[in-house]
Design a protein around this motif. Sequence first.
Motif, short mmCIF file in Angstrom:
data_model
loop_
_atom_site.label_atom_id
_atom_site.label_comp_id
_atom_site.label_asym_id
_atom_site.label_seq_id
_atom_site.Cartn_x
_atom_site.Cartn_y
_atom_site.Cartn_z
N ALA A 72 0.79 -1.23 0.00
CA ALA A 72 0.00 0.00 0.00
C ALA A 72 0.83 1.28 0.00
CB ALA A 72 -0.93 0.02 1.21
N ASP A 73 2.13 1.20 0.26
CA ASP A 73 2.92 2.42 0.39
C ASP A 73 2.91 3.27 -0.88
OD1 ASP A 73 3.56 1.89 2.98
OD2 ASP A 73 5.51 0.98 2.54
N GLU A 74 2.79 2.65 -2.03
CA GLU A 74 2.80 3.38 -3.29
C GLU A 74 1.42 3.88 -3.71
OE1 GLU A 74 5.94 2.29 -6.42
OE2 GLU A 74 5.23 0.35 -5.66
N VAL A 75 0.42 3.51 -2.93
CA VAL A 75 -0.96 3.92 -3.27
C VAL A 75 -1.56 4.59 -2.03
CG1 VAL A 75 -3.20 3.16 -4.14
CG2 VAL A 75 -1.12 1.95 -4.83
N PRO A 76 -1.42 5.92 -1.90
CA PRO A 76 -1.85 6.62 -0.69
C PRO A 76 -3.30 6.36 -0.29
CG PRO A 76 -0.48 8.05 -2.01
CD PRO A 76 -0.70 6.81 -2.82
N LEU A 77 -4.21 6.26 -1.25
CA LEU A 77 -5.60 6.00 -0.90
C LEU A 77 -5.74 4.64 -0.22
CD1 LEU A 77 -8.61 6.48 -0.83
CD2 LEU A 77 -8.74 5.79 -3.24
N ALA A 78 -5.06 3.64 -0.75
CA ALA A 78 -5.11 2.31 -0.13
C ALA A 78 -4.46 2.35 1.25
CB ALA A 78 -4.40 1.29 -1.03
N LYS A 79 -3.36 3.07 1.39
CA LYS A 79 -2.66 3.14 2.68
C LYS A 79 -3.55 3.75 3.75
CE LYS A 79 1.54 4.73 4.96
NZ LYS A 79 1.54 3.51 5.79
N VAL A 80 -4.31 4.80 3.38
CA VAL A 80 -5.23 5.43 4.33
C VAL A 80 -6.27 4.42 4.79
CG1 VAL A 80 -7.11 7.10 4.52
CG2 VAL A 80 -4.92 7.81 3.60
N LEU A 81 -6.78 3.63 3.87
CA LEU A 81 -7.80 2.64 4.22
C LEU A 81 -7.22 1.54 5.11
CD1 LEU A 81 -9.64 2.42 0.78
CD2 LEU A 81 -10.54 3.37 2.91
N TYR A 82 -6.03 1.07 4.79
CA TYR A 82 -5.38 0.05 5.63
C TYR A 82 -5.06 0.61 7.02
CZ TYR A 82 -4.62 -3.46 1.96
OH TYR A 82 -4.80 -4.42 0.99
N ASP A 83 -4.62 1.86 7.08
CA ASP A 83 -4.26 2.46 8.37
C ASP A 83 -5.50 2.71 9.24
OD1 ASP A 83 -1.62 2.42 7.66
OD2 ASP A 83 -1.50 4.55 7.14
N GLU A 84 -6.60 3.09 8.60
CA GLU A 84 -7.82 3.41 9.34
C GLU A 84 -8.58 2.17 9.78
OE1 GLU A 84 -9.45 6.16 10.34
OE2 GLU A 84 -7.92 7.60 9.70
N PHE A 85 -8.54 1.12 8.96
CA PHE A 85 -9.41 -0.03 9.20
C PHE A 85 -8.62 -1.33 9.14
CE2 PHE A 85 -11.84 3.19 6.72
CZ PHE A 85 -12.65 3.64 7.75
N LYS A 86 -8.58 -2.02 10.25
CA LYS A 86 -7.84 -3.28 10.33
C LYS A 86 -8.49 -4.39 9.51
CE LYS A 86 -4.91 -1.38 13.06
NZ LYS A 86 -3.62 -0.95 12.47
N PHE A 87 -9.77 -4.22 9.19
CA PHE A 87 -10.49 -5.27 8.48
C PHE A 87 -10.27 -5.23 6.96
CE2 PHE A 87 -13.45 -1.74 9.26
CZ PHE A 87 -13.77 -1.38 7.97
N VAL A 88 -9.60 -4.21 6.47
CA VAL A 88 -9.38 -4.09 5.02
C VAL A 88 -8.34 -5.11 4.56
CG1 VAL A 88 -8.51 -2.61 3.16
CG2 VAL A 88 -10.06 -1.67 4.87
#
Length: 292
Positions: free
Chosen positions: A135-151
């Motif tokens: 996810a590091d190269e895709v900021p939108l995905a990183k935000v979702l992974y950081d916000e939600f453990k279930f992603v």
Amino acid sequence: MHTIIIEPTANPNVMKFVADYTLIPGSLELDRTSDISEIPLAQELFNYPFVSKVFISANFVAVAKEDHVEWEHIAESLKNVIEDELLANPRIYRQKPQQRYEIFAEMTPNPAVMKFGGNRLLLDGFVEVKSREEADEVPLAKVLYDEFKFVKEVFVSENFVAVTKDDSVQWHEVMTVVRNVIAEFLQNGHKITNKEPQKHESPVEKIINREYTDVEQKISDILTEYVSPAVENDGGKISLLEYDAENKTAKMLLQGACSGCPSSTATLKGGIEQVLKNFLPDLVEKVEAVNG
């Protein structure tokens, strides 16, 4: 609201209304013949018949009045007008309405995947993130992974984001908050991805490290025209990975909502396989799935 201080000047017909911040770079000198169509503050001030000129520079608005009125009768009213207009348009010129991202949630045939569609183009192509480590190269995905453990996975394609969750939550519990995070990220103008999106035309070239053969291109063209619109509408993507000529088998790469979808087998057999058999009866007898 910004604070406005009234300051007299050496000219008895001119009063300064000083703000607590810089209004504009440079300056404006306006009279009743000036084009003020994009300057609401000037429009409001010139509604007063006794205002002859308006001068705006740095952190102040200077107003010139006619002789027949006294400042003690009008200064506070003008101050209130200036405060109100600066609240609506802090930089003097009319603010352009910001186009908002309208994000709506939509179920997909895959119960683990929710599609969050938008009213604007997000990417020219698509990106797929299969794990937190990617996810590091895709900021939108990183935000979702950081916000939600279930992603578990994030798939972004053109005007939608497909999010795959684990079994720890149900979508009705988290759908709204996920949608809000996506909408806020986009509304704030953050970059969605730092890596180049894959093109829809030939998304598997990087995987197979070669161009399609003539037969594979025929199959891919049929998928693009007759299958992809419906699949992408459900938050997924199906692409030809390779064609086995000996067994007349088309192997499909499943991505987004299609990957791991319980109904993907039925879609392949009842839909895609039948379409390819109809168009290429001598070349395709069956299809197989490969999860992306």
